[in-house]
Write a protein that holds these residues in place. Structure first.
Motif, short mmCIF file in Angstrom:
data_model
loop_
_atom_site.label_atom_id
_atom_site.label_comp_id
_atom_site.label_asym_id
_atom_site.label_seq_id
_atom_site.Cartn_x
_atom_site.Cartn_y
_atom_site.Cartn_z
N THR A 151 0.85 -1.20 0.00
CA THR A 151 0.00 0.00 0.00
C THR A 151 0.89 1.25 0.00
OG1 THR A 151 -1.69 -1.18 1.26
CG2 THR A 151 -1.82 1.23 1.28
N PRO A 152 0.60 2.22 -0.89
CA PRO A 152 1.43 3.44 -0.90
C PRO A 152 1.27 4.23 0.40
CG PRO A 152 0.01 3.32 -2.84
CD PRO A 152 -0.42 2.22 -1.93
N TYR A 153 2.34 4.91 0.77
CA TYR A 153 2.30 5.72 2.00
C TYR A 153 1.46 6.98 1.76
CZ TYR A 153 5.84 3.10 4.63
OH TYR A 153 6.51 2.13 5.33
N SER A 154 0.62 7.33 2.74
CA SER A 154 -0.19 8.54 2.63
C SER A 154 -0.55 9.04 4.03
CB SER A 154 -1.46 8.20 1.83
OG SER A 154 -2.24 9.33 1.65
N PRO A 155 0.48 9.41 4.82
CA PRO A 155 0.23 9.74 6.23
C PRO A 155 -0.57 11.02 6.39
CG PRO A 155 2.50 10.25 5.63
CD PRO A 155 1.91 9.56 4.44
N SER A 156 -1.37 11.10 7.47
CA SER A 156 -2.27 12.25 7.66
C SER A 156 -1.81 13.19 8.77
CB SER A 156 -3.67 11.76 8.06
OG SER A 156 -4.13 10.80 7.17
N SER A 157 -1.23 12.66 9.85
CA SER A 157 -0.91 13.49 11.02
C SER A 157 0.60 13.72 11.08
CB SER A 157 -1.35 12.76 12.29
OG SER A 157 -0.52 11.64 12.52
N PRO A 158 1.02 14.73 11.86
CA PRO A 158 2.47 14.90 12.05
C PRO A 158 3.12 13.61 12.59
CG PRO A 158 1.31 16.83 12.83
CD PRO A 158 0.25 15.82 12.49
#
Ligand code: NAD
Length: 354
Positions: A151-158
């Protein structure tokens, strides 16, 4: 084997250290800065063992790391030290960039320098195991998908962005410099010794005190829960058996809505501790909906089939058995919680650091 565990005084790190001391013959060196989240009292059961050592070190301190690593000569480094609480990363991202990104970079550099001093055989057997989170993959809202290792990385929070950065650094040190690394990405953990600011212990302890049980938004956010001792067992297996350069997702196929988790805690407390604070008829009456966290991911869910197939790991606890154990642990260990609440766990460190 000789194993360094960074962040070994934290929630998952201490479970890993207890597992290694209790279930193997390995020597352990814990490296931990002892931030607010580090609690040496979580290691009380093993701290008298001759195979256990502790050093208070910030992983951003290159000189201290070099000395500790050269002196101990590890076969494996399990890297868990991190700032880990999403809400804190929204209030103060700097500490997350500092420890999770710069700290991981500093540890990689120190480890690489040490690894280069080893003979060929020791180099081939050495492992740097980076422990990360499924939050690097982002939000599965509106799909039935599961996070796989691809799964590609797609972080939301710091927090998740800083963990994603650290994962990239670890892969780069493997690819560019040949450092033998492995990465694991795990879903939400729960269980004994969890710092009381996190959802499950917060709800248990607030309920016991008759305080509101604050649920973000509508409580429909889904998390995939894993009992911490199942995680610790998986981590040791990966650190000792996985092939260099591999990534493993770790999870228990245990998707639960936050509100259902809180309801289950209330039901367990009704059964296990019916003696409620004055004026409270039902623990569930304490549930209070509060403004949602900014950027809150709605759903996480892990496909853990690769670790099941490659390494034969499976969780031993179901959510029901694990939650029952957890609630019972908090009921039996009120002292541990009290000492966090009144700050004495931090004040007592002077006496117990060896
Ligand atoms: P935690 O916050 O309970 O413990 C972190 C530990 O790291 C503490 O003992 C703290 O003192 C130490 N630390 C912090 N900054 C440091 C620094 N600069 N130098 C040295 N030590 C430092 O965290 P946790 O929940 O045990 O998580 C451990 C690891 O597992 C983290 O890397 C986290 O991203 C990852 N993870 C956690 C979960 C979860 O549900 N808790 C899930 C998946 C992955």
């Amino acid at each position: 084997m000789k194993v360094i565990v960074t962040g070994g005084a934290g929630f998952i790190g201490s479970a890993v250290v207890r597992y290694i001391i209790e279930q193997t013959n390995d020597d352990v060196l814990v490296i931990d800065k002892l931030t607010y989240a580090g609690n040496l009292e979580s290691l009380d059961n093993v701290s008298e063992d001759k195979r256990y050592r502790f050093k208070q070190i910030d992983i951003c301190d290159r000189n201290a790391l070099d000395t500790a690593i050269l002196e101990f000569c590890p076969d494996v480094i399990m890297h868990l030290a991190a700032e880990s609480h999403v809400d804190r990363s929204i209030d103060n991202p700097a500490a997350f960039i500092e420890t999770n990104v710069i700290g991981t970079y500093t540890l990689l550099e120190s480890t690489l320098a040490y690894w280069r001093t080893l003979d060929e055989n020791k180099q081939a057997n050495f492992r740097f195991h980076h422990i990360s989170t499924d939050e690097v993959y982002g939000d599965l809202h509106g799909t039935n998908d599961l996070f796989t290792e691809k799964t590609p990385y797609s972080p939301s929070s710091p927090y998740s962005a800083s963990k994603a950065s650290s994962d990239h650094l670890v892969r780069a040190w493997n690819r560019t410099f040949g450092l033998p690394t492995i990465i694991t990405n795990c879903s939400n953990n729960y269980g004994p010794y969890h710092f009381p600011e996190k959802l499950i212990p917060l709800m248990i302890l607030n309920a016991l005190e008759g305080k509101p049980l604050p649920v973000y938004g509508n409580g429909q956010q889904i998390r995939d829960w894993l009992y911490v001792e199942d995680h610790a067992r998986a981590l040791y297996l990966v650190a000792t058996k996985a092939k260099i350069g591999e990534t493993y997702n770790i999870g228990g196929h245990n998707e639960q809505k936050n509100i259902d988790v809180v309801n289950l805690i209330c039901d367990l407390l009704e059964e296990l501790f019916p003696n409620k604070p004055q004026g409270i008829n039902h623990y569930k009456d304490l549930i209070t909906y509060v403004t949602d966290r900014p950027g809150h991911d709605q759903r996480y869910a892990i496909d853990a089939s690769k670790i099941y197939q490659d390494l034969g790991w499976k969780p031993q606890e179901t959510f029901e058995t694990g939650m029952r154990k957890t609630v019972l642990w908090y009921l039996k260990n009120k002292d541990w919680c009290e000492r966090i609440k009144d700050g004495s766990y931090a004040r007592s460190r002077q006496g117990i650091i060896k």
